[in-house]
Design a protein around this motif. Structure first.
Motif, PDB file in Angstrom:
ATOM      1  N   ALA A 110      -5.756  -1.848   5.277  1.00 16.78           N
ATOM      2  CA  ALA A 110      -4.856  -1.071   6.126  1.00 16.78           C
ATOM      3  C   ALA A 110      -3.377  -1.312   5.836  1.00 16.78           C
ATOM      4  N   PRO A 111      -2.943  -2.571   5.614  1.00 15.74           N
ATOM      5  CA  PRO A 111      -1.508  -2.775   5.364  1.00 15.74           C
ATOM      6  C   PRO A 111      -1.013  -2.202   4.032  1.00 15.74           C
ATOM      7  N   ARG A 112      -1.944  -1.799   3.164  1.00 15.01           N
ATOM      8  CA  ARG A 112      -1.541  -1.364   1.825  1.00 15.01           C
ATOM      9  C   ARG A 112      -1.922   0.079   1.508  1.00 15.01           C
ATOM     10  N   GLN A 118       0.829   7.178  -1.430  1.00 15.90           N
ATOM     11  CA  GLN A 118       2.025   7.578  -2.175  1.00 15.90           C
ATOM     12  C   GLN A 118       1.719   7.816  -3.645  1.00 15.90           C
ATOM     13  N   ALA A 119       0.834   6.969  -4.207  1.00 16.50           N
ATOM     14  CA  ALA A 119       0.509   7.090  -5.626  1.00 16.50           C
ATOM     15  C   ALA A 119      -0.461   8.231  -5.899  1.00 16.50           C
ATOM     16  N   ASP A 124      -7.410  12.757  -0.351  1.00 19.60           N
ATOM     17  CA  ASP A 124      -7.489  12.572   1.098  1.00 19.60           C
ATOM     18  C   ASP A 124      -8.412  11.386   1.357  1.00 19.60           C
ATOM     19  N   LEU A 125      -7.821  10.180   1.527  1.00 19.12           N
ATOM     20  CA  LEU A 125      -8.597   8.952   1.672  1.00 19.12           C
ATOM     21  C   LEU A 125      -8.979   8.743   3.130  1.00 19.12           C
ATOM     22  N   TRP A 289      -6.809   1.084  -8.328  1.00 17.30           N
ATOM     23  CA  TRP A 289      -5.757   0.657  -7.392  1.00 17.30           C
ATOM     24  C   TRP A 289      -6.168  -0.607  -6.649  1.00 17.30           C
ATOM     25  N   LEU A 290      -7.430  -0.659  -6.232  1.00 14.14           N
ATOM     26  CA  LEU A 290      -7.935  -1.815  -5.504  1.00 14.14           C
ATOM     27  C   LEU A 290      -7.880  -3.064  -6.380  1.00 14.14           C
TER      28      LEU A 290
END
Length: 312
Positions: A110-112, A118-119, A124-125, A289-290
């Motif tokens: 959640a914090p990221r 943005q990237a 739609d995550l 990304w993860l």
């Protein structure tokens, strides 16, 4: 005898009634009246030439013909539903649904997530925070992050990161309890969400790893790991926390892990999805990304002397 199938609505009515063993409950599920549902089942029986239910005083039961029909009809609707969901996911190719445990979602993802948005503004995550083991055939989920031992049979699965366990507390509390021995009198916080680990990575094991006979262990118990970490953040005590879930607080100095020894287990976080789906553009984008975010998080963690719990 003709192989012509009965109407789909009649089969649907039968499946629901056979699953509930109640015409009233089946009618409520399908949003029809009991009379309408009864009519559908009657038409099915006329089509078959035999009854599929025995109508008892206040209940129903399947006839041998009904038993023979039930499993095939149920499996058929399951296949139709799975195909429908698969087609819908293909049609909505910009939607990516990921599930993870509530603690991992709250403390790591959640914090990221704004950075991913943005990237990848075209994706739609959507996140589902749940400990339930997802069924990729039945559920509208593209990928999952799981913690434990595995295996993940029939799925694409790879290790994301491994946890270590150590006492963590606020800097102010660390001044009061600056040796492992002093923790014997500290207010302890327990994360019961990892009680399934065998051997356990808990306070008793950590004291033994430090050559200390475990004292009588009492304190506050939490069923969710993030709640245990939050209790330590508030200064409520010292938590035996997992490095992954406390990484943000450790890296920004809100919590410290002042002692050298930490516990390690074979349990780990894994990225899981159906075989072949790891190559889908939106799944691959999230996976890449993860990896970067997890790698950066782990790189900032303090180094510890890791003691495997099965060697204590």
């Amino acid at each position: 005898m003709s192989d012509r199938l009965p109407p789909l609505t009649a089969l649907r009515a039968f499946e629901a009634a056979a699953r509930h063993m109640s015409f009233a409950q089946a009618a409520a599920e399908l949003h029809v009246t009991p009379a309408a549902l009864s009519f559908q089942i009657k038409s099915l029986e006329e089509h078959l030439g035999a009854p599929v239910f025995r109508r008892l005083n206040r209940a129903v039961e399947l006839t041998p013909e009904g038993v023979a029909l039930q499993s095939g009809v149920r499996d058929g609707f399951d296949l139709i539903l799975a195909a429908w969901r698969s087609a819908r996911r293909q049609a909505q190719s910009n939607i990516l649904t990921v599930t993870a445990g509530p603690a991992f979602t709250a403390k790591v993802l959640a914090p990221r997530l704004f950075e991913f948005a943005q990237a990848h503004p075209d994706i739609d995550l959507r996140f589902s925070a749940s400990l339930r083991l997802v069924d990729f055939v039945r559920d509208d989920v593209d990928a999952a992050i799981r913690f434990g031992y595995g295996p993940d049979e029939g799925l694409y699965s790879r290790v994301l990161m491994r946890d270590w366990f150590a006492p963590m507390m606020t800097p102010a509390m660390a001044k009061l309890y600056d040796t492992p021995e002093k923790l014997c009198s500290a207010p302890l916080i327990f994360d019961d969400s990892v009680d399934f680990l065998r051997p356990r990575a808990d306070w008793a094991q950590w004291f033994r790893a430090n050559g200390i006979t475990p004292p009588k262990l009492t304190g506050s118990h939490f069923s969710h790991a993030d709640h245990a970490v939050d209790a330590a953040l508030s200064g409520g005590g010292v938590v035996m926390a997992r490095s992954t879930l406390a990484a943000g607080a450790l890296n920004d100095g809100q919590l410290v892990a002042p002692f050298d020894i930490a516990l390690s287990t074979d349990a780990h976080f894994r990225f899981v999805c159906p075989l072949g789906h790891e190559k889908k553009p939106q799944v691959a984008a999230f996976s890449d990304w993860l990896d970067k975010k997890i790698g950066a998080l782990v790189a900032q963690l303090p180094e510890k002397q890791l003691i495997p719990v099965d060697q204590i």
